[in-house]
Structure formats: C-alpha cells, structure tokens
Scaffold this motif. Structure first.
Motif, PDB file in Angstrom:
ATOM      1  N   ARG A  71      -3.066   2.570  -3.854  1.00 50.78           N
ATOM      2  CA  ARG A  71      -3.081   1.345  -4.638  1.00 50.78           C
ATOM      3  C   ARG A  71      -3.020   1.684  -6.115  1.00 50.78           C
ATOM      4  NH1 ARG A  71      -7.455  -3.403  -3.186  1.00 50.78           N
ATOM      5  NH2 ARG A  71      -6.636  -5.044  -4.567  1.00 50.78           N
ATOM      6  N   ASP A  72      -2.172   0.985  -6.821  1.00 48.93           N
ATOM      7  CA  ASP A  72      -2.076   1.106  -8.265  1.00 48.93           C
ATOM      8  C   ASP A  72      -2.503  -0.232  -8.839  1.00 48.93           C
ATOM      9  OD1 ASP A  72      -1.434   1.325 -10.945  1.00 48.93           O
ATOM     10  OD2 ASP A  72       0.422   2.424 -10.585  1.00 48.93           O
ATOM     11  N   ASN A  73      -3.748  -0.325  -9.233  1.00 47.70           N
ATOM     12  CA  ASN A  73      -4.274  -1.595  -9.717  1.00 47.70           C
ATOM     13  C   ASN A  73      -3.588  -2.051 -11.003  1.00 47.70           C
ATOM     14  OD1 ASN A  73      -6.140  -1.893  -7.606  1.00 47.70           O
ATOM     15  ND2 ASN A  73      -7.689  -0.689  -8.678  1.00 47.70           N
ATOM     16  N   ALA A  74      -3.185  -1.112 -11.827  1.00 45.82           N
ATOM     17  CA  ALA A  74      -2.506  -1.470 -13.065  1.00 45.82           C
ATOM     18  C   ALA A  74      -1.184  -2.169 -12.794  1.00 45.82           C
ATOM     19  CB  ALA A  74      -2.284  -0.235 -13.931  1.00 45.82           C
ATOM     20  N   LYS A  75      -0.529  -1.798 -11.716  1.00 48.46           N
ATOM     21  CA  LYS A  75       0.746  -2.402 -11.352  1.00 48.46           C
ATOM     22  C   LYS A  75       0.603  -3.478 -10.290  1.00 48.46           C
ATOM     23  CE  LYS A  75       3.584   1.647 -12.423  1.00 48.46           C
ATOM     24  NZ  LYS A  75       4.586   2.605 -11.898  1.00 48.46           N
ATOM     25  N   ASN A  76      -0.627  -3.723  -9.851  1.00 48.91           N
ATOM     26  CA  ASN A  76      -0.881  -4.706  -8.799  1.00 48.91           C
ATOM     27  C   ASN A  76      -0.022  -4.434  -7.569  1.00 48.91           C
ATOM     28  OD1 ASN A  76      -2.695  -6.127 -10.524  1.00 48.91           O
ATOM     29  ND2 ASN A  76      -0.941  -7.144 -11.482  1.00 48.91           N
ATOM     30  N   THR A  77       0.025  -3.189  -7.197  1.00 51.56           N
ATOM     31  CA  THR A  77       0.910  -2.758  -6.128  1.00 51.56           C
ATOM     32  C   THR A  77       0.177  -1.837  -5.165  1.00 51.56           C
ATOM     33  OG1 THR A  77       2.847  -2.921  -7.571  1.00 51.56           O
ATOM     34  CG2 THR A  77       3.071  -1.589  -5.583  1.00 51.56           C
ATOM     35  N   VAL A  78       0.440  -2.023  -3.895  1.00 52.41           N
ATOM     36  CA  VAL A  78      -0.060  -1.130  -2.868  1.00 52.41           C
ATOM     37  C   VAL A  78       1.135  -0.444  -2.220  1.00 52.41           C
ATOM     38  CG1 VAL A  78      -0.085  -2.878  -1.031  1.00 52.41           C
ATOM     39  CG2 VAL A  78      -1.619  -0.901  -0.900  1.00 52.41           C
ATOM     40  N   TYR A  79       0.950   0.804  -1.833  1.00 52.47           N
ATOM     41  CA  TYR A  79       2.022   1.597  -1.270  1.00 52.47           C
ATOM     42  C   TYR A  79       1.645   2.098   0.114  1.00 52.47           C
ATOM     43  CZ  TYR A  79       3.214   1.843  -6.230  1.00 52.47           C
ATOM     44  OH  TYR A  79       3.507   1.531  -7.533  1.00 52.47           O
ATOM     45  N   LEU A  80       2.647   2.359   0.891  1.00 52.54           N
ATOM     46  CA  LEU A  80       2.462   3.025   2.164  1.00 52.54           C
ATOM     47  C   LEU A  80       3.480   4.150   2.251  1.00 52.54           C
ATOM     48  CD1 LEU A  80       0.821   2.948   4.834  1.00 52.54           C
ATOM     49  CD2 LEU A  80       2.748   1.693   5.827  1.00 52.54           C
ATOM     50  N   GLN A  81       2.996   5.366   2.073  1.00 50.34           N
ATOM     51  CA  GLN A  81       3.841   6.541   2.213  1.00 50.34           C
ATOM     52  C   GLN A  81       3.871   6.927   3.682  1.00 50.34           C
ATOM     53  OE1 GLN A  81       5.661   8.340  -0.188  1.00 50.34           O
ATOM     54  NE2 GLN A  81       6.493   9.318   1.650  1.00 50.34           N
ATOM     55  N   MET A  82       5.048   6.948   4.253  1.00 49.36           N
ATOM     56  CA  MET A  82       5.211   7.215   5.672  1.00 49.36           C
ATOM     57  C   MET A  82       6.004   8.500   5.839  1.00 49.36           C
ATOM     58  SD  MET A  82       6.004   3.366   7.103  1.00 49.36           S
ATOM     59  CE  MET A  82       7.611   3.318   6.291  1.00 49.36           C
ATOM     60  N   ASN A  83       5.366   9.492   6.404  1.00 45.53           N
ATOM     61  CA  ASN A  83       5.989  10.780   6.653  1.00 45.53           C
ATOM     62  C   ASN A  83       6.059  11.048   8.147  1.00 45.53           C
ATOM     63  OD1 ASN A  83       6.094  11.290   3.831  1.00 45.53           O
ATOM     64  ND2 ASN A  83       4.017  12.148   3.878  1.00 45.53           N
ATOM     65  N   SER A  84       6.878  12.002   8.509  1.00 47.30           N
ATOM     66  CA  SER A  84       7.029  12.387   9.911  1.00 47.30           C
ATOM     67  C   SER A  84       7.250  11.176  10.794  1.00 47.30           C
ATOM     68  CB  SER A  84       5.796  13.177  10.373  1.00 47.30           C
ATOM     69  OG  SER A  84       5.602  14.334   9.582  1.00 47.30           O
ATOM     70  N   LEU A  85       8.161  10.339  10.384  1.00 46.46           N
ATOM     71  CA  LEU A  85       8.385   9.085  11.089  1.00 46.46           C
ATOM     72  C   LEU A  85       8.927   9.312  12.493  1.00 46.46           C
ATOM     73  CD1 LEU A  85       9.751   7.023   8.113  1.00 46.46           C
ATOM     74  CD2 LEU A  85       7.826   6.350   9.554  1.00 46.46           C
ATOM     75  N   LYS A  86       8.482   8.449  13.378  1.00 43.74           N
ATOM     76  CA  LYS A  86       8.870   8.495  14.775  1.00 43.74           C
ATOM     77  C   LYS A  86       9.587   7.204  15.148  1.00 43.74           C
ATOM     78  CE  LYS A  86       4.623  11.050  15.865  1.00 43.74           C
ATOM     79  NZ  LYS A  86       3.375  11.035  16.672  1.00 43.74           N
ATOM     80  N   PRO A  87      10.403   7.235  16.185  1.00 39.09           N
ATOM     81  CA  PRO A  87      11.067   5.996  16.612  1.00 39.09           C
ATOM     82  C   PRO A  87      10.084   4.864  16.894  1.00 39.09           C
ATOM     83  CG  PRO A  87      12.102   7.862  17.657  1.00 39.09           C
ATOM     84  CD  PRO A  87      10.899   8.399  16.938  1.00 39.09           C
ATOM     85  N   GLU A  88       8.904   5.182  17.386  1.00 36.39           N
ATOM     86  CA  GLU A  88       7.928   4.153  17.673  1.00 36.39           C
ATOM     87  C   GLU A  88       7.330   3.517  16.424  1.00 36.39           C
ATOM     88  OE1 GLU A  88       5.965   8.107  19.123  1.00 36.39           O
ATOM     89  OE2 GLU A  88       7.983   7.278  18.895  1.00 36.39           O
ATOM     90  N   ASP A  89       7.636   4.064  15.257  1.00 35.82           N
ATOM     91  CA  ASP A  89       7.229   3.438  14.007  1.00 35.82           C
ATOM     92  C   ASP A  89       8.163   2.306  13.603  1.00 35.82           C
ATOM     93  OD1 ASP A  89       5.006   5.187  13.525  1.00 35.82           O
ATOM     94  OD2 ASP A  89       6.410   6.715  12.811  1.00 35.82           O
ATOM     95  N   THR A  90       9.252   2.149  14.311  1.00 31.71           N
ATOM     96  CA  THR A  90      10.203   1.092  14.007  1.00 31.71           C
ATOM     97  C   THR A  90       9.544  -0.273  14.154  1.00 31.71           C
ATOM     98  OG1 THR A  90      12.117   2.405  14.688  1.00 31.71           O
ATOM     99  CG2 THR A  90      12.372   0.018  14.687  1.00 31.71           C
ATOM    100  N   ALA A  91       9.596  -1.054  13.099  1.00 38.27           N
ATOM    101  CA  ALA A  91       8.955  -2.362  13.091  1.00 38.27           C
ATOM    102  C   ALA A  91       9.245  -3.043  11.762  1.00 38.27           C
ATOM    103  CB  ALA A  91       7.445  -2.232  13.285  1.00 38.27           C
ATOM    104  N   VAL A  92       8.899  -4.306  11.696  1.00 42.51           N
ATOM    105  CA  VAL A  92       8.824  -4.992  10.417  1.00 42.51           C
ATOM    106  C   VAL A  92       7.425  -4.765   9.868  1.00 42.51           C
ATOM    107  CG1 VAL A  92       8.956  -7.188   9.196  1.00 42.51           C
ATOM    108  CG2 VAL A  92      10.519  -6.711  11.094  1.00 42.51           C
ATOM    109  N   TYR A  93       7.355  -4.294   8.652  1.00 40.17           N
ATOM    110  CA  TYR A  93       6.086  -3.991   8.022  1.00 40.17           C
ATOM    111  C   TYR A  93       5.733  -5.082   7.020  1.00 40.17           C
ATOM    112  CZ  TYR A  93       5.923   0.648  10.073  1.00 40.17           C
ATOM    113  OH  TYR A  93       5.845   1.704  10.959  1.00 40.17           O
ATOM    114  N   TYR A  94       4.509  -5.559   7.119  1.00 45.85           N
ATOM    115  CA  TYR A  94       4.013  -6.623   6.265  1.00 45.85           C
ATOM    116  C   TYR A  94       2.770  -6.152   5.517  1.00 45.85           C
ATOM    117  CZ  TYR A  94       6.690  -9.610   9.491  1.00 45.85           C
ATOM    118  OH  TYR A  94       7.670 -10.181  10.263  1.00 45.85           O
TER     119      TYR A  94
END
Length: 122
Positions: A71-94
């Motif tokens: 989370r970067d509070n100064a930018k009012n932004t949250v991040y999700l760093q996704m590594n080693s992605l797998k096919p089962e990670d396929t989805a709509v992310y909210y």
C-alpha cells in the motif's frame, strides 16, 4: 464515497509476473483496510490478500509465497505483486476497501473496483 479503479491485468505465461494496482479516490479518509478478491468462471469469489493502513497483511493459502500486497498511502493506491503465476490464478481480480477489516474479509464492503482480468496461459 470511495471509488476504486484496478489496472495492470493481462495475459501472462505460467511462471510469469504481473503487478495489479488499485487507485482509490473520494472520501478515502475512512479507509483502514483494503483487499484483493478474485473470481474465476464457475467458482466462488475468493479473498486473495488483505492489508491494513498499518501495513498488516494476510494472504490466502493458495497465494502465499507468490503474491505480495502493498500500500502506498501517499498515492492512495494498493498493489498486488503476483509472481510465479499459475493457470489456476486466472480470474477477474477486484479490489475492495472499508473502514472495518470485517467488512473486507467478509466481502461486504461498500467499495469495489470494476475488476481487471488476469489470464495465465501458455
């Protein structure tokens, strides 16, 4: 009111990485916790990760060691760093947000982004 806008989704090969962003605007003073959910076709919505304003985090077992929420509070932004992605990670992310951690964990937050598609495929 709070508005959330996700970005960063796309198509990646298995083992690849993506970084999702969720920018918040509006009455963000009341936001204490933000989270990422995902939903794949035919499956229930799944809580992926949660972060509080103090930096405390939790992850679904399926993504531990691979995903990092920040989370970067100064930018009012949250991040999700996704590594080693797998096919089962396929989805709509909210992303979602609320003043109460219970609302984010339960998925009953008033504030949700529009979603960004993540597809992991060769």
């Amino acid at each position: 009111q709070v508005q959330l806008v996700e970005s960063g989704g796309g198509l990646v090969q298995p083992g690849g990485s993506l970084r999702l962003s969720c920018a918040a605007s509006g009455s963000i003073f009341s936001i204490n916790v933000m989270g990422w959910y995902r939903q794949a076709p035919g499956k229930q919505r799944e809580l992926v990760a949660v972060i509080t304003s103090g930096g405390s985090t939790n992850y679904a077992d399926s993504v531990k060691g691979r995903f990092t929420i920040s989370r970067d509070n100064a930018k009012n932004t949250v991040y999700l760093q996704m590594n080693s992605l797998k096919p089962e990670d396929t989805a709509v992310y909210y992303c979602n947000a609320d003043s109460l951690v219970s609302a984010v964990v339960a998925g009953t937050s008033d504030y949700w982004g529009q979603g960004t598609q993540v597809t992991v495929s060769s």
